[in-house]
Design a protein around this motif. Sequence first.
Motif, PDB file in Angstrom:
ATOM      1  N   ASP A  59     -14.188  35.240  25.009  1.00  0.00           N
ATOM      2  CA  ASP A  59     -14.661  36.587  25.467  1.00  0.00           C
ATOM      3  C   ASP A  59     -13.849  37.424  25.569  1.00  0.00           C
ATOM      4  O   ASP A  59     -13.142  38.002  24.331  1.00  0.00           O
ATOM      5  CB  ASP A  59     -14.769  35.893  26.808  1.00  0.00           C
ATOM      6  N   CYS A  74      -9.972  35.030  27.358  1.00  0.00           N
ATOM      7  CA  CYS A  74     -10.579  33.941  28.586  1.00  0.00           C
ATOM      8  C   CYS A  74     -12.336  33.121  27.117  1.00  0.00           C
ATOM      9  O   CYS A  74     -12.006  33.045  26.292  1.00  0.00           O
ATOM     10  CB  CYS A  74     -11.189  34.959  29.140  1.00  0.00           C
ATOM     11  N   ASN A  99     -14.038  30.978  27.718  1.00  0.00           N
ATOM     12  CA  ASN A  99     -15.071  30.959  29.151  1.00  0.00           C
ATOM     13  C   ASN A  99     -16.248  29.764  28.268  1.00  0.00           C
ATOM     14  O   ASN A  99     -15.987  29.005  27.340  1.00  0.00           O
ATOM     15  CB  ASN A  99     -16.362  31.823  28.193  1.00  0.00           C
ATOM     16  N   LYS A 125     -16.332  30.062  34.073  1.00  0.00           N
ATOM     17  CA  LYS A 125     -16.322  30.995  33.395  1.00  0.00           C
ATOM     18  C   LYS A 125     -15.202  32.513  33.454  1.00  0.00           C
ATOM     19  O   LYS A 125     -16.294  33.785  33.974  1.00  0.00           O
ATOM     20  CB  LYS A 125     -18.029  31.469  34.015  1.00  0.00           C
ATOM     21  N   ALA A 130     -14.478  35.863  31.629  1.00  0.00           N
ATOM     22  CA  ALA A 130     -15.246  36.824  31.613  1.00  0.00           C
ATOM     23  C   ALA A 130     -13.804  37.680  30.555  1.00  0.00           C
ATOM     24  O   ALA A 130     -14.220  37.468  29.685  1.00  0.00           O
ATOM     25  CB  ALA A 130     -15.981  37.930  32.398  1.00  0.00           C
ATOM     26  N   SER A 167     -15.068  37.442  36.515  1.00  0.00           N
ATOM     27  CA  SER A 167     -15.219  36.444  35.993  1.00  0.00           C
ATOM     28  C   SER A 167     -17.329  36.192  35.967  1.00  0.00           C
ATOM     29  O   SER A 167     -17.540  37.087  36.698  1.00  0.00           O
ATOM     30  CB  SER A 167     -14.851  34.576  36.947  1.00  0.00           C
TER      31      SER A 167
END
Length: 296
Positions: free
Chosen positions: A206, A219, A221, A245, A247, A263
């Motif tokens: 991400d 990130c 994810n 998750k 982001a 996130s």
Amino acid sequence: MQASRAELVVDARHGTGESPVWHEAEQALYWVDIPGRTLNRWAAAEGHRQWATPQMPACIAAAAGRPGQWLTGMEDGVHTLTLGAEDQAQVTTLAPVQHARAGMRFNDGRCDRQGRFWAGTMLMDMGAAARVGVLYRLDGTTLQPMLDDLITPNGLAFSPDGRTMYLSDSHPEVQAIWAFDYDPDTGTPSNRRLFVDMKPLPGRPDGAAIDIDGGYWICGNDAGLVHRFTPDGRLDRSLEVLVKKPAMCAFGGAALDTLFVTSIRPAGDLSDQPLAGGVFALQPGTQGLPEPAWQP
């Protein structure tokens, strides 16, 4: 895996917290909530506030020499946002975009080391897996298409010397990070090559950030991780976040040694991650670089 206790900074509960940017002069973190249509600000001494936007904002950059003004990629183009005492941002259209089809918006974006703004577009229906995304460079009031055939462009970052550009596609069908040679004089990428194949690794690639040694932080994810890759593409470490998750990440704090992570708060049962959609802070053991401002 390396231990670094993630701390909750803002229990924002945003649908998609994205594009964190540390504003050094203000010692404040800015970011957006895409579906919530807000630009957000947090400072330790002042807390959290937000401004509403008329469209979904996805990526932001501070405007050089214009306090309170930000550049943002939204649904129908790139706009400037002027932030004031009210909770509604004043919006001025700078560069409209001609999407390949309906239902598209901007996604990840940022400035290169010289202050040129770059941002990619995507079809909001990710299930369609449509390769209609385009990476644009903003030239004045014109969006110049530079790369196409993308599904979900993400992970845009520039090396400390500005001579390498990184880009990911976070769609489950792709999950790749590329590196490019980058000409800082002309703002032109070339020699595209695979930097990291993320399919064998935990999480989809991400949003990203660069540290002072050229380490690429991205990130993961769906995996609740933030990975660091060395400039030669080797996975160096992975730090845990409190949600599934994450982001996008950004270096901030007085010494630029805190890694802030926004996130996503998905629909459904969140009993195992009640803080989803929040903003978190990690101590990564290194420092970042000041985020370049957009040079109008």
